[in-house]
Design an enzyme around this catalytic site. Sequence first.
Site, PDB file in Angstrom:
ATOM      1  N   SER A 314      -8.160   6.548   9.688  1.00 58.81           N
ATOM      2  CA  SER A 314      -7.503   5.271   9.437  1.00 58.81           C
ATOM      3  C   SER A 314      -7.246   4.473  10.703  1.00 58.81           C
ATOM      4  O   SER A 314      -8.153   3.854  11.231  1.00 58.81           O
ATOM      5  CB  SER A 314      -6.243   5.476   8.598  1.00 58.81           C
ATOM      6  OG  SER A 314      -5.207   6.055   9.306  1.00 58.81           O
ATOM      7  N   ASP A 325     -17.635  -2.136  18.120  1.00 57.47           N
ATOM      8  CA  ASP A 325     -18.287  -3.391  17.740  1.00 57.47           C
ATOM      9  C   ASP A 325     -18.311  -4.394  18.884  1.00 57.47           C
ATOM     10  O   ASP A 325     -19.270  -5.145  19.038  1.00 57.47           O
ATOM     11  CB  ASP A 325     -17.570  -4.010  16.535  1.00 57.47           C
ATOM     12  CG  ASP A 325     -18.009  -3.377  15.223  1.00 57.47           C
ATOM     13  OD1 ASP A 325     -18.765  -2.392  15.264  1.00 57.47           O
ATOM     14  OD2 ASP A 325     -17.573  -3.871  14.155  1.00 57.47           O
ATOM     15  N   LYS A 339     -11.438   7.125   6.281  1.00 55.63           N
ATOM     16  CA  LYS A 339     -10.367   6.593   5.454  1.00 55.63           C
ATOM     17  C   LYS A 339     -10.228   5.110   5.752  1.00 55.63           C
ATOM     18  O   LYS A 339      -9.616   4.709   6.716  1.00 55.63           O
ATOM     19  CB  LYS A 339      -9.071   7.352   5.746  1.00 55.63           C
ATOM     20  CG  LYS A 339      -8.031   7.212   4.656  1.00 55.63           C
ATOM     21  CD  LYS A 339      -7.184   5.991   4.863  1.00 55.63           C
ATOM     22  CE  LYS A 339      -6.083   5.894   3.828  1.00 55.63           C
ATOM     23  NZ  LYS A 339      -5.228   4.720   4.074  1.00 55.63           N
TER      24      LYS A 339
END
Length: 467
Positions: A314, A325, A339
Amino acid sequence: MAGKLKKAGLIGTGFVAGVLISLQFSAIADKEVRSGLPVEELRTFAEVFNAIKQGYVEPVEDKKLITHAISGMLSNLDPHSAYLDADAFKDLQVGTQGEFGGLGIEVGMEDGLVKVISPIEDTPAYRAGVKAGDLIFKLDDTPVKGLTLSDAVKKMRGKPKTQIRLSILRKGEAKPLEITLTREVIKVQSVKSKLVEPGYGYIRVTSFQENTGASVVKHLNDLYKAGTLNGLVLDLRNDPGGLLNAAVGVSAAFLPPKTLVTSTDGRTEDAKHKYFATADDYLRGGKRDDYIKEVPPQAYKVPMVVLVNGGSASASEIVAGALQDHKRAVIMGTQTFGKGSVQSVLPLPGNTAIKLTTARYYTPSGRSIQAKGIEPDIVVEETPNGDSFKRVREIDLERHLDNDKDGAPAKDAAKPQGKAPAKPKPNSGKEEDDKDSPHAEPAAKSDYQLGQAINLLKGLQIMQNKP
């Protein structure tokens, strides 16, 4: 289904469920026009309720029946939606502040036994040698078979300085183990750091709490006081997550201002949101000082490696995905937990609440991590011989949400795509050969993945210094 993890949570800790990413405390309001109630289904419910009240072998309180009905509705949605009674709700609120009572074990239920997912560092369970994968079959003299996960939680909870005996089945052990733990109030230090060697810093985040972002900034300043850094390792291994704004704050410590960190999308307008490296998002509207202003300028450019594994979930995946990214860091290790859903905590009367999955979250490029995880740029197993044990991931949980971008991946897709682990080598006589990686001391000399991260950073330094 036998062998699958049915539910996951933190037993005996009262802390946030191991793979939570968000706590959005908000009152339930009529924000949407209510649709027509399913009259026929509610009539059936009323008939069942009446049958129990009249014919069950023992009297049952109305409140108990309704509570169980609410709990059943939520628990059958997905692994992370749940009903929180007054004690669980209080523990959840306290846990996000980094202090809670219990044993310090993240667990689930498997085949009727309590399965240890991971012990939390610096807790009674961790110090006593409880390991991931252990199956608890008895609590003191009470067999676990027949107990619900909630019942087991209550058995493990208790006043500090009181003891409980765990009877454990462990793979590779011929006989059951008995471990006696002393309950205590646990204060989790969510951030640790050290200078691995001159010029190379190490920061470990064990969970994302309210002050985690500020702690990361403090540790960055402490490292830079020792001199210029040629490389930095951010360790998110076995970090089950925590608060969303803390994940945004940690990301903001390494990304330029106003950079997109993550986004969420759900059915309601409140569930559609973009989170940037701005004070409004990482301070969550609070009046605290903007700790990101204290980040050393060099920290935005220092070469970085982020370590992850199957226990990174998470909030950890939000940070790893954002830095990946934006090409700010090299992600190294093994595939993360996967998750990628947001839970909102909605208070109810009587100091109770429901924890409801309301959205999915996405990396800055729009990738969904749900039931897939973050794929490392460089796959490095936890030991030279491969992973020391098989981890449970989101895709293994019953009723998990599908990945809405790539579809539901096959279970094998959640495993790291590296070379097959080599066969175990004969014991060389060194103690570290038998160490289970989640129990290895952070930044220890025997930490294989950290060693590979430092080697990569040194290689990058050599390439930068070439004419």
